[in-house]
Motif scaffolding. Structure first.
Motif, short mmCIF file in Angstrom:
data_model
loop_
_atom_site.label_atom_id
_atom_site.label_comp_id
_atom_site.label_asym_id
_atom_site.label_seq_id
_atom_site.Cartn_x
_atom_site.Cartn_y
_atom_site.Cartn_z
N GLN A 113 1.81 -20.86 -10.33
CA GLN A 113 1.73 -20.79 -8.88
C GLN A 113 0.46 -20.08 -8.43
O GLN A 113 -0.18 -20.49 -7.46
N GLY A 172 4.77 -23.55 -6.57
CA GLY A 172 5.59 -22.72 -7.44
C GLY A 172 5.23 -22.92 -8.90
O GLY A 172 4.30 -23.68 -9.23
N TYR A 173 5.95 -22.25 -9.78
CA TYR A 173 5.73 -22.35 -11.22
C TYR A 173 6.47 -23.58 -11.73
O TYR A 173 7.69 -23.70 -11.61
N TRP A 194 10.76 -21.67 -8.67
CA TRP A 194 10.33 -20.71 -9.69
C TRP A 194 8.96 -20.15 -9.33
O TRP A 194 8.10 -20.88 -8.84
N THR A 195 8.77 -18.85 -9.58
CA THR A 195 7.50 -18.22 -9.24
C THR A 195 6.64 -17.87 -10.45
O THR A 195 5.45 -17.63 -10.31
N LYS A 251 14.37 -22.06 -3.41
CA LYS A 251 13.82 -20.88 -4.08
C LYS A 251 13.12 -21.33 -5.36
O LYS A 251 13.66 -21.20 -6.45
#
Length: 340
Positions: free
Chosen positions: A151, A232-233, A271-272, A269
């Protein structure tokens, strides 16, 4: 069992937490170049902090976990091997092939254990993909698509010592590609882009990369990655065969949105980062290491396996620089691998 943990940064802290609560680990000795950081973690966990690496070996431990900067890995692996101690080490062994081969030679000469930290081998999704391929569920595998996208980029100071996108990040994809398919990479053609922030160009690195890999049975694989995936990741692997197709990493937190009217909604939400996405896998690989030290299981990822992933990364970097296909036979260190 008493274990020395060398390095108490982000991943070292996670590993120390896992080991501290393990029923078969009696105590830990923690050390770090930042002594106050090691002391704070030791205090929080109720463990012992050591002033430096010397004390880890002098005070006596049954095994060593290495999570330092990469530049220290090979020397510490060698020292542990000469002390007769089993080692868990975060990837890579070293940022070059000579350092990697030298450390492996020390371990093999000493007859000790080196388990490498390729945590995706312990992820439920990748394990399921491996089983699907090995069971024949997919039929003849013809295409694999793998990707890893961060990210946010790492700090600028990290880039010159990271080894670059292929060695630092996509090496995980290269390792798990071999592990899931049971095949070796025969040749690669890679390209990269440094069109993003100037810090990548200044470090001689790229912020986005892609590689076409041909496996030794003719299967085609693409591996792509980016340091700048704002959604995001994102870590996935798609495997397509003559009978079926599956995907790893597709869930309600995958940072991707469909443009189809009936497609799934965007993740609420996403993944970060890797520590969040692979938390259970990081814990599982340390639990496996304890079992290896206790003689209860075979080493799930030794130094030779890590070497093969590095060879693929080296081939990709050479291909990117010279703008040509690279055969893995051009990269030193090749040897047959066993897939248990």
């Amino acid at each position: 069992m008493r274990i020395g943990v060398i390095g108490t940064g982000r991943i070292g802290t996670i590993h120390a937490n896992t080991l501290s609560r393990h029923r078969d680990v009696g105590s830990l000795i923690l050390t770090d170049a930042d002594t106050s950081r090691a002391q704070e973690l030791a205090h929080r966990l109720g463990e012992t902090a050591a002033p430096g690496v010397e004390e880890i070996f002098r005070w006596g431990v049954d095994a060593v976990v290495i999570t330092t900067a990469t530049s220290a890995h090979a020397e510490l692996i060698g020292r542990a091997a000469r002390s007769g101690l089993p080692v868990f080490c975060e990837k890579p062994i070293a940022l070059d092939l000579p350092g990697t081969l030298s450390a492996i030679a020390e371990v093999e000469t000493a007859g000790t254990v080196l388990q490498m930290g390729f945590q995706r081998r312990f992820d439920t999704g990748y394990a399921g993909a491996r089983e699907a391929v090995r069971s024949g569920r997919l039929g003849r595998l013809h295409t694999v698509r793998a990707l890893t996208s961060d990210q946010s980029p790492p700090p600028a100071a990290w880039l010159p010592v990271s080894g670059g996108l292929y060695r630092d990040t996509l090496i995980h994809d290269f390792d798990v590609l071999r592990w899931v398919t049971g095949r070796e990479v025969a040749d690669v053609y890679a390209a990269g882009s440094d069109a993003g922030p100037a810090m990548f160009r200044e470090a001689g690195d790229v912020d986005t990369g892609a590689a076409l890999l041909t496996l030794d049975d003719g299967t085609l694989a693409t591996v792509t990655g980016s340091r700048l995936n704002g959604a995001g990741y994102d870590v996935r692997m798609e495997l397509a065969g003559e009978l079926d197709q599956i995907v790893v990493g597709l869930d309600d937190r995958t940072p991707i949105a469909s443009t189809e009217p009936t497609g799934p909604p965007a993740a609420d939400k996403p993944w970060t980062g890797f520590l969040e996405r692979f938390g259970p896998a990081y814990e599982a690989e340390l639990n496996a290491f304890v079992e290896v030290v206790r003689g209860e299981r075979a080493n799930p990822c030794d130094g030779r396996e890590a070497l093969q992933a590095l060879r693929v990364a080296e081939a990709c970097e050479l291909s990117r620089r010279e703008r040509r296909p690279v055969h893995l036979a051009e990269i030193p260190g090749g040897s047959a691998s066993a897939y248990a």
